[in-house]
Motif scaffolding. Structure first.
Motif, PDB file in Angstrom:
ATOM      1  N   ILE A 114      33.333  29.450  37.172  1.00  8.97           N
ATOM      2  CA  ILE A 114      33.920  29.996  38.397  1.00  8.97           C
ATOM      3  C   ILE A 114      35.219  30.709  38.044  1.00  8.97           C
ATOM      4  N   CYS A 115      35.711  31.498  38.949  1.00 12.95           N
ATOM      5  CA  CYS A 115      36.935  32.258  38.715  1.00 12.95           C
ATOM      6  C   CYS A 115      38.128  31.302  38.637  1.00 12.95           C
ATOM      7  N   PRO A 116      39.060  31.536  37.698  1.00 16.79           N
ATOM      8  CA  PRO A 116      40.248  30.670  37.615  1.00 16.79           C
ATOM      9  C   PRO A 116      41.089  30.721  38.888  1.00 16.79           C
TER      10      PRO A 116
ATOM     11  N   LYS B 122      40.612  30.889  46.792  1.00 17.47           N
ATOM     12  CA  LYS B 122      39.421  31.248  47.565  1.00 17.47           C
ATOM     13  C   LYS B 122      38.616  32.403  46.966  1.00 17.47           C
ATOM     14  N   CYS B 123      38.810  32.721  45.681  1.00 17.61           N
ATOM     15  CA  CYS B 123      37.898  33.682  45.061  1.00 17.61           C
ATOM     16  C   CYS B 123      36.572  32.966  44.847  1.00 17.61           C
ATOM     17  N   SER B 124      35.502  33.517  45.393  1.00 14.12           N
ATOM     18  CA  SER B 124      34.226  32.800  45.367  1.00 14.12           C
ATOM     19  C   SER B 124      33.326  33.259  44.219  1.00 14.12           C
ATOM     20  N   TRP B 125      33.886  34.092  43.329  1.00 13.99           N
ATOM     21  CA  TRP B 125      33.057  34.609  42.238  1.00 13.99           C
ATOM     22  C   TRP B 125      32.581  33.493  41.323  1.00 13.99           C
ATOM     23  N   GLU B 126      31.321  33.558  40.938  1.00 12.71           N
ATOM     24  CA  GLU B 126      30.873  32.754  39.813  1.00 12.71           C
ATOM     25  C   GLU B 126      29.853  33.549  39.020  1.00 12.71           C
TER      26      GLU B 126
ATOM     27  N   ALA C  79      35.341  40.761  32.621  1.00 17.86           N
ATOM     28  CA  ALA C  79      35.195  41.953  33.458  1.00 17.86           C
ATOM     29  C   ALA C  79      35.600  41.636  34.891  1.00 17.86           C
ATOM     30  N   HIS C  80      35.219  40.447  35.360  1.00 13.40           N
ATOM     31  CA  HIS C  80      35.591  40.070  36.728  1.00 13.40           C
ATOM     32  C   HIS C  80      37.110  39.982  36.873  1.00 13.40           C
ATOM     33  N   LEU C  81      37.758  39.337  35.881  1.00 13.15           N
ATOM     34  CA  LEU C  81      39.204  39.122  35.983  1.00 13.15           C
ATOM     35  C   LEU C  81      39.973  40.443  36.077  1.00 13.15           C
TER      36      LEU C  81
ATOM     37  N   THR D 119      39.201  42.923  37.703  1.00 10.62           N
ATOM     38  CA  THR D 119      39.128  43.510  39.044  1.00 10.62           C
ATOM     39  C   THR D 119      39.460  42.496  40.136  1.00 10.62           C
ATOM     40  N   CYS D 120      39.678  41.228  39.751  1.00 14.30           N
ATOM     41  CA  CYS D 120      39.868  40.184  40.770  1.00 14.30           C
ATOM     42  C   CYS D 120      41.305  40.208  41.303  1.00 14.30           C
ATOM     43  N   THR D 121      41.441  40.530  42.576  1.00 12.15           N
ATOM     44  CA  THR D 121      42.765  40.596  43.202  1.00 12.15           C
ATOM     45  C   THR D 121      43.403  39.211  43.267  1.00 12.15           C
TER      46      THR D 121
HETATM   47 ZN   LIG Z   1      38.136  35.989  40.986  1.00 10.10          ZN
END
Ligand SMILES: [Zn+2]
Ligand SMILES: [Zn+2]
Ligand SMILES: [Zn+2]
Ligand SMILES: [Zn+2]
Ligand SMILES: [Zn+2]
Length: 255
Positions: free
Chosen positions: A112-114, A119-123, A131-133, A135-137
């Motif tokens: 899961i996202c650090p 409340k970042c729900s990315w997994e 790559a996610h990090l 772009t993750c606000t």
């Molecule tokens: Zn995230």
């Protein structure tokens, strides 16, 4: 970053048929897991439990021999060194004792996202995390938010200190107002003729009178009274002492 829970079903044994039968449960034919598996009965507890209840259901006689934890160095070593293959990333020839380490860095494992606490729900897989990090606000805001959280904690601590000192001051003011007693200031001894004062010991020969303390609203005996006004009202010793802990202050107050 927390890994999803994994089970032994995420790996398989390399050359499972080649593994010594002595290292396997007689019922499920799987190599024993450590440290919860037992060897004397040559079955794992779960399987054995199942077998026993089956036998009991069918009213057959069953011989139960006690479980003994595997503590033979040779056996535990062999189990530790069994080679496995990760079913997620296909990496093979991992020693079973290194499985947990592998799980922590396996590129195909779901993570899961650090910034999940924001409340970042990315997994997704670990290899996709980078790559996610980028772009993750939530993740990018995390240091600033943590900084604010820290400040908030400090402010709350200061606020609590202020609350405590406000309460203390309120008590002190209440005490002083009771002490001033509408202009009939309280004293340690009588200010009027002793005969007229109900607080004077000579008027209470049998020491039975009780007096109401203006601060704590408890009835106390004469010897517990520290301050009184002959016209009425008194403050008990423990109320005076809880407000003024040193004697000099008390003497100043009542002189
Ligand atoms: Zn995230
Ligand atoms: Zn088994
Ligand atoms: Zn893997
Ligand atoms: Zn008096
Ligand atoms: Zn009192």
């Amino acid at each position: 970053m927390s890994d999803n829970k994994s089970t032994s079903s995420d790996y398989e044994y390399v050359n499972e048929n080649g593994i010594d039968i002595e290292l396997k449960c007689a019922i499920c034919i799987q190599p024993f897991l450590l440290p919860t598996w037992f060897i004397r009965a040559r079955t794992c507890p779960t399987c054995r439990q199942y077998a026993i209840s089956y036998v009991k259901r069918n009213n057959r006689l069953v011989q139960t021999s006690p479980y003994v934890a595997i503590n033979t160095r040779i056996v535990t070593n062999q189990l530790d060194h069994l080679l496995i293959r990760c079913l997620l990333c296909d990496e093979t020839n991992i020693q079973r004792r290194h499985w947990q380490i592998h799980q922590k860095r396996c590129a195909k494992r779901t993570v899961i996202c650090p910034a999940a606490d924001l409340k970042c729900s990315w997994e997704g897989t670990r290899e996709a995390l980078l790559a996610h990090l980028s772009t993750c606000t939530y993740y990018q805001m995390q240091p600033a938010i943590n900084e604010l959280r820290k400040e908030l904690t400090t402010v709350q601590a200061v606020q609590n200190e202020l609350k405590t000192s406000v309460t203390m001051l309120e008590k002190k003011i209440e005490f002083l107002l009771k002490f001033i007693n509408h202009g009939q200031i309280m004293m340690t001894s009588c200010s009027e003729s002793e005969n007229d004062c109900k607080y004077n010991i000579i008027n209470d020969l049998h020491h039975v009178w009780r007096f109401l303390c203006s601060i704590c609203n408890e009835y106390v005996s004469r010897d517990q009274i520290q301050l009184h006004a002959c016209s009425g009202n008194c403050i008990c010793r423990s109320c005076v002492y809880s407000q003024y802990s040193n004697h000099r202050q008390i003497n100043e107050l009542s002189s």
